[in-house]
Design an enzyme around this catalytic site. Sequence first.
Site, PDB file in Angstrom:
ATOM      1  N   LYS A 121       0.837  -1.208   0.000  1.00  0.00           N
ATOM      2  CA  LYS A 121       0.000   0.000   0.000  1.00  0.00           C
ATOM      3  C   LYS A 121       0.871   1.257   0.000  1.00  0.00           C
ATOM      4  CE  LYS A 121      -2.150   1.533   3.715  1.00  0.00           C
ATOM      5  NZ  LYS A 121      -3.068   1.690   4.856  1.00  0.00           N
ATOM      6  N   ASP A 139      -6.316   0.575   0.360  1.00  0.00           N
ATOM      7  CA  ASP A 139      -6.555   0.841   1.774  1.00  0.00           C
ATOM      8  C   ASP A 139      -7.949   0.331   2.152  1.00  0.00           C
ATOM      9  OD1 ASP A 139      -8.284   2.643   0.638  1.00  0.00           O
ATOM     10  OD2 ASP A 139      -7.589   4.362   1.796  1.00  0.00           O
TER      11      ASP A 139
END
Length: 210
Positions: A121, A139
């Site tokens: 991420k 996310d």
Amino acid sequence: MTKKQLTKEVIERLKNEYPDATCTLEYDQAWKLLVEVRLAAQCTDARVNEVVKNLYAKFPTVEALANATVEDILAIVKPCGLGNSKARDISACMKILHEQYNDNVPETFEELLKLPGVGRKSANLIMGDVFGKPAIVTDTHCIRITNRIGIVSGVKEPKKVEMELWKLVPPEEGSSLCHRLVYHGRAVCTARTKPYCDKCCLNDICKKKI
């Protein structure tokens, strides 16, 4: 409507709804985004933006932060939660940037993943926002909303969601789409309250119908 068609429609509608969506972490240098995305784990961007003001005031450069003790970093970043691990990762990461990269952030996904505290991420966020490369940041908002809409089906593991989205999202749209999903997730398709489906621009094409 196929998943590819659905994805295309979602991208266009969110563009209209959130034309100026960007990363809500505030930074003016690449290394600062690296610090902030680590602090943002299980913490709000708004709190991170406040906490780092004190961090950068005391340690304004990569070298300064690399030379700081973990204890000094911890004393400042503790309000972001998980302070011990975050302080250790930031310290170790800045030391590597200083010693191996001349205080710069590496420009490849593979090198970013080798840095302490940097996962897929975070690496995708850096690639998209700093270097303008194709990126998909999975996310919690991205995972929740893409599942609700039906772009992905019952996939909750971040890497698996990312891989599914790479098949559907044009490379040049990935980074912006993920920022818009954050905005949409905070304002409309919320997690902790009932989603505001009545004012959702995706209501008529959403599979969930919560």
